[in-house]
Motif scaffolding. Structure first.
Motif, PDB file in Angstrom:
ATOM      1  N   SER A   1       0.749  -1.382  -0.110  1.00 33.80           N
ATOM      2  CA  SER A   1      -0.061   0.050  -0.053  1.00 33.80           C
ATOM      3  C   SER A   1       0.681   1.290  -0.016  1.00 33.80           C
ATOM      4  N   ASP A   2       2.009   1.102  -0.556  1.00 34.42           N
ATOM      5  CA  ASP A   2       2.969   2.430  -0.633  1.00 34.42           C
ATOM      6  C   ASP A   2       2.627   3.095  -1.582  1.00 34.42           C
ATOM      7  N   ALA A   3       2.074   4.092  -1.854  1.00 32.71           N
ATOM      8  CA  ALA A   3       1.481   5.030  -2.892  1.00 32.71           C
ATOM      9  C   ALA A   3       2.544   5.461  -3.904  1.00 32.71           C
TER      10      ALA A   3
ATOM     11  N   ILE B   1       5.603   3.983  -4.167  1.00 32.79           N
ATOM     12  CA  ILE B   1       6.087   3.188  -4.759  1.00 32.79           C
ATOM     13  C   ILE B   1       5.112   2.452  -5.943  1.00 32.79           C
ATOM     14  N   LEU B   2       3.955   2.456  -5.847  1.00 34.71           N
ATOM     15  CA  LEU B   2       2.803   2.297  -6.591  1.00 34.71           C
ATOM     16  C   LEU B   2       2.842   3.289  -7.904  1.00 34.71           C
ATOM     17  N   LYS B   3       3.301   4.339  -7.672  1.00 33.96           N
ATOM     18  CA  LYS B   3       3.269   5.612  -8.669  1.00 33.96           C
ATOM     19  C   LYS B   3       4.544   5.140  -9.729  1.00 33.96           C
ATOM     20  N   VAL B   4       5.643   4.628  -9.136  1.00 37.19           N
ATOM     21  CA  VAL B   4       6.938   4.214  -9.747  1.00 37.19           C
ATOM     22  C   VAL B   4       6.507   3.250 -10.511  1.00 37.19           C
ATOM     23  N   GLN B   5       5.891   2.100 -10.019  1.00 40.32           N
ATOM     24  CA  GLN B   5       5.361   0.862 -10.443  1.00 40.32           C
ATOM     25  C   GLN B   5       4.617   1.153 -11.808  1.00 40.32           C
ATOM     26  N   GLU B   6       3.778   2.006 -11.704  1.00 41.50           N
ATOM     27  CA  GLU B   6       2.647   2.015 -12.648  1.00 41.50           C
ATOM     28  C   GLU B   6       3.498   2.905 -14.024  1.00 41.50           C
ATOM     29  N   TRP B   7       4.348   3.787 -13.547  1.00 42.57           N
ATOM     30  CA  TRP B   7       5.165   4.403 -14.610  1.00 42.57           C
ATOM     31  C   TRP B   7       6.053   3.432 -15.529  1.00 42.57           C
ATOM     32  N   LEU B   8       6.579   2.756 -14.774  1.00 39.43           N
ATOM     33  CA  LEU B   8       7.624   1.662 -15.129  1.00 39.43           C
ATOM     34  C   LEU B   8       6.948   0.718 -16.214  1.00 39.43           C
ATOM     35  N   ASP B   9       5.445   0.537 -16.090  1.00 35.89           N
ATOM     36  CA  ASP B   9       4.527  -0.574 -16.737  1.00 35.89           C
ATOM     37  C   ASP B   9       4.507   0.039 -18.397  1.00 35.89           C
ATOM     38  N   THR B  10       4.508   1.239 -18.466  1.00 38.41           N
ATOM     39  CA  THR B  10       4.283   1.751 -19.705  1.00 38.41           C
ATOM     40  C   THR B  10       5.876   2.397 -20.313  1.00 38.41           C
ATOM     41  N   HIS B  11       6.492   2.667 -19.628  1.00 38.99           N
ATOM     42  CA  HIS B  11       8.131   3.143 -20.104  1.00 38.99           C
ATOM     43  C   HIS B  11       9.189   2.274 -19.939  1.00 38.99           C
TER      44      HIS B  11
ATOM     45  N   ALA C   1      13.565   8.439  -8.727  1.00 39.85           N
ATOM     46  CA  ALA C   1      13.398   9.189  -7.404  1.00 39.85           C
ATOM     47  C   ALA C   1      12.647  10.594  -7.544  1.00 39.85           C
ATOM     48  N   SER C   2      12.985  11.284  -8.525  1.00 45.24           N
ATOM     49  CA  SER C   2      12.118  12.358  -9.018  1.00 45.24           C
ATOM     50  C   SER C   2      10.928  12.299  -9.447  1.00 45.24           C
ATOM     51  N   LEU C   3      10.569  11.316  -9.839  1.00 43.70           N
ATOM     52  CA  LEU C   3       9.081  10.902 -10.134  1.00 43.70           C
ATOM     53  C   LEU C   3       8.425  10.610  -8.845  1.00 43.70           C
ATOM     54  N   SER C   4       8.887   9.943  -7.628  1.00 40.57           N
ATOM     55  CA  SER C   4       8.508   9.516  -6.536  1.00 40.57           C
ATOM     56  C   SER C   4       8.404  10.473  -5.570  1.00 40.57           C
ATOM     57  N   GLY C   5       9.362  11.439  -5.769  1.00 39.19           N
ATOM     58  CA  GLY C   5       9.567  12.710  -4.586  1.00 39.19           C
ATOM     59  C   GLY C   5      10.359  11.875  -3.492  1.00 39.19           C
ATOM     60  N   LEU C   6      11.160  10.928  -3.817  1.00 44.64           N
ATOM     61  CA  LEU C   6      11.956  10.637  -2.586  1.00 44.64           C
ATOM     62  C   LEU C   6      13.472  10.685  -3.017  1.00 44.64           C
ATOM     63  N   THR C   7      14.136  10.501  -2.124  1.00 45.28           N
ATOM     64  CA  THR C   7      15.787  10.373  -2.453  1.00 45.28           C
ATOM     65  C   THR C   7      15.917   9.026  -3.003  1.00 45.28           C
TER      66      THR C   7
ATOM     67  N   LEU D   1      14.135   5.503  -1.973  1.00 46.77           N
ATOM     68  CA  LEU D   1      13.464   4.918  -3.083  1.00 46.77           C
ATOM     69  C   LEU D   1      14.003   3.478  -2.847  1.00 46.77           C
ATOM     70  N   ILE D   2      15.237   3.067  -3.084  1.00 47.64           N
ATOM     71  CA  ILE D   2      15.444   1.731  -3.153  1.00 47.64           C
ATOM     72  C   ILE D   2      15.234   1.065  -1.898  1.00 47.64           C
ATOM     73  N   ARG D   3      15.319   1.562  -0.587  1.00 47.91           N
ATOM     74  CA  ARG D   3      14.762   1.036   0.687  1.00 47.91           C
ATOM     75  C   ARG D   3      13.156   0.804   0.461  1.00 47.91           C
ATOM     76  N   ARG D   4      12.507   1.566   0.091  1.00 47.54           N
ATOM     77  CA  ARG D   4      11.092   1.510   0.276  1.00 47.54           C
ATOM     78  C   ARG D   4      10.670   0.540  -0.915  1.00 47.54           C
ATOM     79  N   PHE D   5      11.351   0.603  -2.091  1.00 54.10           N
ATOM     80  CA  PHE D   5      10.904  -0.229  -3.096  1.00 54.10           C
ATOM     81  C   PHE D   5      11.279  -1.670  -2.922  1.00 54.10           C
ATOM     82  N   LYS D   6      12.189  -1.873  -2.300  1.00 52.58           N
ATOM     83  CA  LYS D   6      12.598  -3.362  -1.697  1.00 52.58           C
ATOM     84  C   LYS D   6      11.677  -3.869  -0.636  1.00 52.58           C
TER      85      LYS D   6
END
Length: 330
Positions: free
Chosen positions: A224-226, A228-238, A249-255, A259-264
């Protein structure tokens, strides 16, 4: 002669019961008959259910039992116990069989390297629920690997493996992997020659070791990490575009570090690893459904070097792109 005990329950996959019985019963028999030699059976089999009555399988067939596992009070060192595939909803079968789970728990205390109990496909859920797989390597059907990991984090799940063996416990992967499990167990208990002859007689490819070629991308969106879901949705089409960690990182608004820590934490994978899986899954679909060359597929999914892509493809699927197309291309 070793006794192979198959545990029957309502909602099991019928072929995972009857097929295993056929394999063990015909070890040392079919090959001999083909060559006009006296048969030499190595195994006796029995199907046991809770009450000794027939079990009704998921396809509607009822298979008669040879007795009740409740009458087998202790683990017999000469027995091999096999749990077949769960065909019905897994949670329902686990909830409907508390006494079986208690009976299976006796295998937690076995401490030797002789395989004494095995499961096929989703049958591993019964062993794990009984605590038999705690701290051990195991495998199950690749499509239920996320569900398995969530429910049994203490099990070292190896979803790409077709067969795992850890001490006295063996597990097989996808639904028809009872072929591979059966031939392996025949080899362990009756010898390599008997197993080779059995595989030849049944026309079984005994060289398989991975179910990765058959698996599909797991969504990995049960979190339920919004951000990370945003990054996944972007990657699905790009996924085929040039992608950098800084742009994600810029897309997610995270450092980048966050990003690496929360994505994992959310997906169990790194952003780079997840991107690779997306690209490999797209490549698989092209290889299955198009006549594009491997070079064209390589560039289409975002890579330039064919050799590097081929190595990565083999790492994820266990096959080269050409071998994958030969097996699954339409």
């Amino acid at each position: 002669m070793k006794t192979v005990t198959i545990i029957g329950f309502n909602g099991a996959l019928a072929s995972a019961i009857t097929g295993v019985i056929d394999l063990f019963r015909m070890a040392g028999v079919t090959w001999a008959r083909v060559h006009g030699e006296p048969p030499q059976p190595y195994f006796r089999t029995r199907l046991l259910t809770e009450t000794g009555e027939a079990c009704r399988c998921i396809n509607g067939l009822s298979i008669g039992a040879d007795g009740s596992w409740r009458d087998v009070a202790a683990v017999d060192s000469n027995d091999l116990v096999i749990i077949p595939t769960i065909g019905a909803p897994i949670d329902q079968v686990l909830a409907d069989n508390p006494k079986l789970l208690t009976w299976l728990s006796q295998f937690r205390s076995v401490n030797d390297d002789q395989v004494r109990i095995a499961s096929n496909c989703t049958g591993a859920f019964l062993l794990a629920e009984a605590g038999v797989l705690n701290g051990r390597q195991a495998t199950t059907h690749w499509g239920f690997s996320n569900q398995f990991r969530q429910r049994f984090p203490e099990v070292d799940l190896q979803p790409d493996r077709l067969v795992t063996v850890d001490g006295h416990v063996a597990c097989a992967g996808g639904g028809m992997a009872w072929w591979d499990l059966g031939v392996y167990l025949v080899e362990r208990h009756a010898g390599a020659q008997v197993a080779r002859e059995l595989a030849k007689a049944f026309v079984i490819d005994a060289g398989r070791s991975s179910q990765a070629p058959y698996s599909a991308l797991q969504a990995r969106r049960y979190h339920s990490d919004a951000d990370i879901l945003k990054v996944q949705e972007w990657l699905d089409t790009h996924y085929s575009d040039p992608v950098t960690l800084s742009s994600l990182a810029s897309l997610s608004g995270l450092t980048e570090r966050s990003l690496i820590r929360r994505f994992k934490a959310a997906t169990g994978d790194s952003p780079t690893g997840y991107l690779q899986v997306l690209r490999i899954e797209s490549a698989r679909q092209h290889l299955e459904n198009s006549r594009l060359t491997v070079e064209e597929v390589t560039r289409l999914v975002g890579y330039e070097d064919v050799s590097s892509f081929s190595r990565l493809f083999r790492k994820h699927t266990g096959l080269s792109p050409g071998a994958y197309r030969a097996r699954f291309g339409r």
